[in-house]
Design a protein around this motif. Structure first.
Motif, PDB file in Angstrom:
ATOM      1  N   LEU A  26      75.780 -36.108  42.766  1.00 53.00           N
ATOM      2  CA  LEU A  26      74.404 -36.246  43.229  1.00 53.00           C
ATOM      3  C   LEU A  26      73.661 -34.914  43.287  1.00 53.00           C
ATOM      4  N   ASP A  27      72.347 -35.008  43.120  1.00 52.69           N
ATOM      5  CA  ASP A  27      71.491 -33.858  43.439  1.00 52.69           C
ATOM      6  C   ASP A  27      71.289 -33.769  44.950  1.00 52.69           C
ATOM      7  N   ALA A  28      71.064 -34.927  45.592  1.00 54.76           N
ATOM      8  CA  ALA A  28      70.820 -34.952  47.038  1.00 54.76           C
ATOM      9  C   ALA A  28      71.142 -36.334  47.583  1.00 54.76           C
ATOM     10  N   ALA A  29      71.324 -36.403  48.886  1.00 52.91           N
ATOM     11  CA  ALA A  29      71.497 -37.678  49.584  1.00 52.91           C
ATOM     12  C   ALA A  29      70.451 -37.784  50.675  1.00 52.91           C
ATOM     13  N   VAL A  30      69.953 -38.997  50.888  1.00 53.52           N
ATOM     14  CA  VAL A  30      68.974 -39.271  51.939  1.00 53.52           C
ATOM     15  C   VAL A  30      69.605 -40.250  52.927  1.00 53.52           C
ATOM     16  N   VAL A  31      69.548 -39.903  54.216  1.00 54.34           N
ATOM     17  CA  VAL A  31      70.158 -40.717  55.266  1.00 54.34           C
ATOM     18  C   VAL A  31      69.072 -41.138  56.255  1.00 54.34           C
ATOM     19  N   VAL A  32      68.952 -42.449  56.473  1.00 54.94           N
ATOM     20  CA  VAL A  32      67.958 -42.975  57.418  1.00 54.94           C
ATOM     21  C   VAL A  32      68.621 -44.067  58.256  1.00 54.94           C
ATOM     22  N   ALA A  33      68.947 -43.749  59.498  1.00 58.68           N
ATOM     23  CA  ALA A  33      69.529 -44.740  60.420  1.00 58.68           C
ATOM     24  C   ALA A  33      70.708 -45.460  59.782  1.00 58.68           C
ATOM     25  N   PHE A  34      71.644 -44.692  59.265  1.00 55.08           N
ATOM     26  CA  PHE A  34      72.799 -45.278  58.583  1.00 55.08           C
ATOM     27  C   PHE A  34      73.755 -45.953  59.561  1.00 55.08           C
ATOM     28  N   GLY A  35      74.040 -45.290  60.690  1.00 54.45           N
ATOM     29  CA  GLY A  35      74.901 -45.894  61.684  1.00 54.45           C
ATOM     30  C   GLY A  35      76.309 -45.347  61.735  1.00 54.45           C
ATOM     31  N   GLN A  36      76.577 -44.279  60.970  1.00 51.86           N
ATOM     32  CA  GLN A  36      77.873 -43.614  61.036  1.00 51.86           C
ATOM     33  C   GLN A  36      77.667 -42.106  61.063  1.00 51.86           C
ATOM     34  N   ILE A  37      78.574 -41.400  61.740  1.00 55.08           N
ATOM     35  CA  ILE A  37      78.579 -39.940  61.696  1.00 55.08           C
ATOM     36  C   ILE A  37      79.255 -39.525  60.396  1.00 55.08           C
ATOM     37  N   LEU A  38      78.585 -38.697  59.622  1.00 54.24           N
ATOM     38  CA  LEU A  38      79.094 -38.305  58.310  1.00 54.24           C
ATOM     39  C   LEU A  38      79.851 -36.980  58.388  1.00 54.24           C
ATOM     40  N   PRO A  39      81.023 -36.907  57.760  1.00 58.47           N
ATOM     41  CA  PRO A  39      81.794 -35.668  57.778  1.00 58.47           C
ATOM     42  C   PRO A  39      81.204 -34.625  56.830  1.00 58.47           C
ATOM     43  N   ALA A  40      81.645 -33.380  57.003  1.00 62.91           N
ATOM     44  CA  ALA A  40      81.129 -32.288  56.170  1.00 62.91           C
ATOM     45  C   ALA A  40      81.391 -32.531  54.692  1.00 62.91           C
ATOM     46  N   GLU A  41      82.517 -33.155  54.359  1.00 67.39           N
ATOM     47  CA  GLU A  41      82.834 -33.402  52.942  1.00 67.39           C
ATOM     48  C   GLU A  41      81.780 -34.283  52.273  1.00 67.39           C
TER      49      GLU A  41
END
Length: 312
Positions: free
Chosen positions: A79-94
């Protein structure tokens, strides 16, 4: 840009629609797994999942983004980028660091105020006059990343969480498209958040929804509007068949002169003006259990509540 979108509720749908309309390549959408919804409690896809599926965008619903297989599959999207909007999970650094240009979140408050799960409701419940929506570059800390773009929104005296939700969703959709354009052009500037003024918007649970009429009227008005339409602040109304649970969905604080000896929770007129610990609250829209929402006048035609009625 080649993007992944991670989101789940209605609030996120407008942002995804705007990104698609801006001709970005949304190669994959991530959402929470289908869950029981509606009266039949059938397992149904989230609003974001349904929107993406209807447009033939691949959808993934991992139970945990911390699972090594889920991380590997995400990073393999290149990916070039990711967009997160009220996903509902804490995302890890990886995951956050996987896209070439980083991961970006649309958050419904003016950070660092109201980091966390329920910023829209908490802003109204706290009596804030202003809120907004921001795009930040995500870090491992909870909503601690630097901010790229901001739109402010005023909170009116009759605004509910539902009203504010819709305005912020529209503002966020416009903001993320503009932020992505700046990121792609290499002109985006990410400014660190202030270390002062940090507050946390704790998740809203059903246990806080019952109204305590001994509280002051302004606090109760803000609570009613902040919990509307969901989960809905509620009280008990005495009826011939026993106490009935009624949700208060819209209210207005009034500087009423409550006569000495009138306890909190007693109606002061025949139009749902209720005495509180300080002042009074006028109920403007209510919902009896098992029924639809009604304006107070309509409700009272079918269920009169005379002055002197004590609400539970």
């Amino acid at each position: 840009m080649r993007l992944a979108f991670l989101g789940t509720p209605d609030f996120a749908v407008q942002a995804l629609a705007a990104i698609v309309a801006a001709d970005h390549d949304v190669t994959c959408v991530y959402s929470q797994p289908p869950a029981p919804r509606g009266r039949g409690h059938e397992r149904r896809p989230s609003p974001v999942h349904a929107f993406a599926e209807a447009r033939a965008i691949p959808v993934r619903t991992p139970v945990s983004m911390r699972d090594p297989e889920a991380i590997a599959a995400f990073r393999a999207l290149d990916l070039d980028a990711a967009v997160v909007v009220a996903f509902g999970q804490i995302l890890p650094a990886e995951v956050l660091e996987g896209p070439r240009l980083g991961s970006y979140n649309v958050h419904a408050s003016l950070l660092p105020r109201w980091r966390g799960a329920a910023p829209i409701q908490r802003a109204i419940m706290a009596g804030d006059a202003m809120t907004g929506v921001q795009v930040m570059r995500m870090t491992e800390g909870l909503d601690e990343g630097p901010v790229l773009a901001t739109a402010t929104v005023r909170i009116g005296p009759l605004d509910t969480a539902g009203d504010l939700h819709d305005r912020l969703a529209a503002a966020g959709a416009d903001l993320i498209v503009r932020a992505l354009a700046d990121i792609e052009a290499g002109v985006a500037v990410a400014r660190p958040q202030s270390a002062e003024g940090v507050t946390y918007a704790r998740k809203i649970g059903p246990r806080i929804a019952r109204l305590d009429w001994t509280k002051d009227g302004r606090t109760l008005d803000q609570k009613i509007r902040g919990l509307s339409p969901f989960p809905g602040a509620w009280f008990e109304l005495p009826t011939a068949k026993g106490p009935a649970r009624v949700k208060a969905l819209l209210s207005q604080f009034e500087e009423a002169d409550v006569e000495a000896g009138v306890p909190p929770g007693v109606t002061l007129d025949d139009r749902l003006l209720v005495a509180t610990g300080d002042g009074a609250v006028r109920l403007l829209r209510v919902q009896r259990e098992g029924k639809g929402p009604q304006d107070a006048d309509t409700f009272l035609r079918g269920q009169p509540v005379p002055a002197g009625t004590r609400l539970g």
